[in-house]
Motif scaffolding. Structure first.
Motif, mmCIF file in Angstrom:
data_model
loop_
_atom_site.group_PDB
_atom_site.id
_atom_site.type_symbol
_atom_site.label_atom_id
_atom_site.label_comp_id
_atom_site.label_asym_id
_atom_site.label_seq_id
_atom_site.Cartn_x
_atom_site.Cartn_y
_atom_site.Cartn_z
ATOM 1 N N VAL A 181 68.013 29.410 28.623
ATOM 2 C CA VAL A 181 66.803 28.605 28.386
ATOM 3 C C VAL A 181 66.003 29.184 27.219
ATOM 4 O O VAL A 181 65.569 28.461 26.318
ATOM 5 C CB VAL A 181 65.946 28.537 29.665
ATOM 6 N N GLU A 182 65.840 30.490 27.237
ATOM 7 C CA GLU A 182 65.032 31.141 26.200
ATOM 8 C C GLU A 182 65.643 30.966 24.812
ATOM 9 O O GLU A 182 64.927 30.746 23.828
ATOM 10 C CB GLU A 182 64.900 32.633 26.520
ATOM 11 N N GLU A 183 66.966 31.037 24.755
ATOM 12 C CA GLU A 183 67.644 30.976 23.460
ATOM 13 C C GLU A 183 67.843 29.542 22.965
ATOM 14 O O GLU A 183 68.267 29.332 21.825
ATOM 15 C CB GLU A 183 69.013 31.671 23.565
ATOM 16 N N SER A 184 67.513 28.545 23.798
ATOM 17 C CA SER A 184 67.770 27.153 23.439
ATOM 18 C C SER A 184 66.708 26.560 22.514
ATOM 19 O O SER A 184 66.873 25.446 22.011
ATOM 20 C CB SER A 184 67.870 26.293 24.699
ATOM 21 N N GLY A 185 65.603 27.271 22.332
ATOM 22 C CA GLY A 185 64.541 26.770 21.464
ATOM 23 C C GLY A 185 63.885 25.503 21.981
ATOM 24 O O GLY A 185 63.460 24.654 21.195
ATOM 25 N N GLY A 186 63.817 25.368 23.303
ATOM 26 C CA GLY A 186 63.182 24.204 23.900
ATOM 27 C C GLY A 186 64.140 23.077 24.252
ATOM 28 O O GLY A 186 63.751 22.090 24.884
ATOM 29 N N GLU A 187 65.395 23.230 23.885
ATOM 30 C CA GLU A 187 66.394 22.194 24.190
ATOM 31 C C GLU A 187 66.677 22.132 25.687
ATOM 32 O O GLU A 187 66.921 21.063 26.245
ATOM 33 C CB GLU A 187 67.680 22.477 23.428
ATOM 34 N N LEU A 188 66.637 23.299 26.352
ATOM 35 C CA LEU A 188 66.889 23.376 27.785
ATOM 36 C C LEU A 188 65.640 23.855 28.499
ATOM 37 O O LEU A 188 64.845 24.619 27.943
ATOM 38 C CB LEU A 188 68.049 24.341 28.072
ATOM 39 N N MET A 189 65.487 23.426 29.763
ATOM 40 C CA MET A 189 64.309 23.818 30.535
ATOM 41 C C MET A 189 64.653 23.882 32.023
ATOM 42 O O MET A 189 65.570 23.206 32.487
ATOM 43 C CB MET A 189 63.190 22.796 30.320
ATOM 44 N N PHE A 190 63.904 24.716 32.746
ATOM 45 C CA PHE A 190 64.030 24.735 34.201
ATOM 46 C C PHE A 190 63.383 23.477 34.769
ATOM 47 O O PHE A 190 62.313 23.058 34.319
ATOM 48 C CB PHE A 190 63.355 25.973 34.792
ATOM 49 N N VAL A 191 64.052 22.890 35.753
ATOM 50 C CA VAL A 191 63.517 21.696 36.409
ATOM 51 C C VAL A 191 63.673 21.845 37.919
ATOM 52 O O VAL A 191 64.537 22.577 38.409
ATOM 53 C CB VAL A 191 64.253 20.416 35.932
ATOM 54 N N GLY A 192 62.809 21.167 38.654
ATOM 55 C CA GLY A 192 62.896 21.207 40.108
ATOM 56 C C GLY A 192 62.490 22.554 40.681
ATOM 57 O O GLY A 192 61.973 23.428 39.977
#
Length: 245
Positions: A181-192
């Motif tokens: 998540v951290e390395e994705s630059g905002g592309e990925l995020m925690f959900v739920g």
């Protein structure tokens, strides 16, 4: 099958799985080498990560000579029971189902959360397609959740499935997902919501290797007592990681 073997430095050569019969034997530490930061192969092709650091320290404290062996995750238990190596130290959660086939040391990572990661905040976690690594407690959970399970052999493939739109989300250990998540630059995020699963991460051994289990249990206890284990957890998983009190 990946099969890189790397010798480690230890204090004394003693018996391994054949401790009881008095014949010295090197302990082969089986890991996946593809689940950072638990374990991975570095640029030199060597096993690295949290479990390499902890495993080397455990071997030194137990006065064992250890070698590192990598094996694909989906056959990691069968290859332990068939004798291809002597331990599993590969981010493996302690579960009742696995404990029926192999034995476990006490945990060296306390029970922690599993989590979902997606490319969209409104990802469908209950009716969508969820990626998980095969033969994990996370894949078992997804299979019973009502979502469509999409299994992959490696962790990296599960994350790639979200990136390329093949899956709505990936479900895995939160500690493993955090760097992605951290390395994705905002592309990925925690959900739920986070989901607590398993009894922590322990070393897997053949049920017959009781003396070897005792040696590693004693070494894990000593690392817990002097704070070395907590220091390694924080080093590899961050200040917010769950540690031992």
């Amino acid at each position: 099958m990946k099969s890189i073997i790397l010798a480690t430095t230890a204090l004394t050569l003693v018996a391994g799985a054949a401790l009881a019969d008095g014949h010295a034997k090197t302990i082969r530490m089986g890991t996946e080498g593809a689940y950072p930061p638990y374990n991975f192969l570095n640029d030199a092709g060597e096993v690295d990560g949290f479990e390499r650091e902890v495993g080397d320290e455990l071997c030194a404290r137990a006065e064992l000579t250890c070698e590192w062996v990598t094996n694909d995750w989906d056959s990691i238990i069968p290859n332990l029971t068939s004798g291809n190596y002597d331990t599993i130290i590969a981010g493996m959660s302690i579960t009742d189902e696995r404990d029926e086939v192999i034995d476990f040391t006490q945990n060296y990572i306390p029970p922690a959360a599993s989590a979902y990661v997606a490319a969209s905040a409104d990802a469908d976690l209950t009716g969508g397609v969820i990626a998980a690594q095969t033969s994990t407690i996370q894949s078992g959970y997804v299979a019973e959740s009502g979502a469509t399970l999409l299994e992959f052999a490696t962790y990296d493939e599960t994350v790639a499935a979200v990136r390329n739109g093949e899956a709505d989300a990936v479900f895995a250990d939160k500690d493993a997902l955090a760097p992605s998540v951290e390395e994705s630059g905002g592309e990925l995020m925690f959900v739920g919501d986070d989901v607590p699963l398993g009894g922590g991460v322990g070393m897997g051994l053949r049920e017959s290797d009781t003396e070897l289990k005792e040696k590693f249990d004693a070494a894990i206890t000593s690392m817990k007592e002097d704070g070395t284990l907590n220091a390694a957890i924080i080093k590899w998983f961050g200040e917010d990681a769950k540690t031992y009190e």
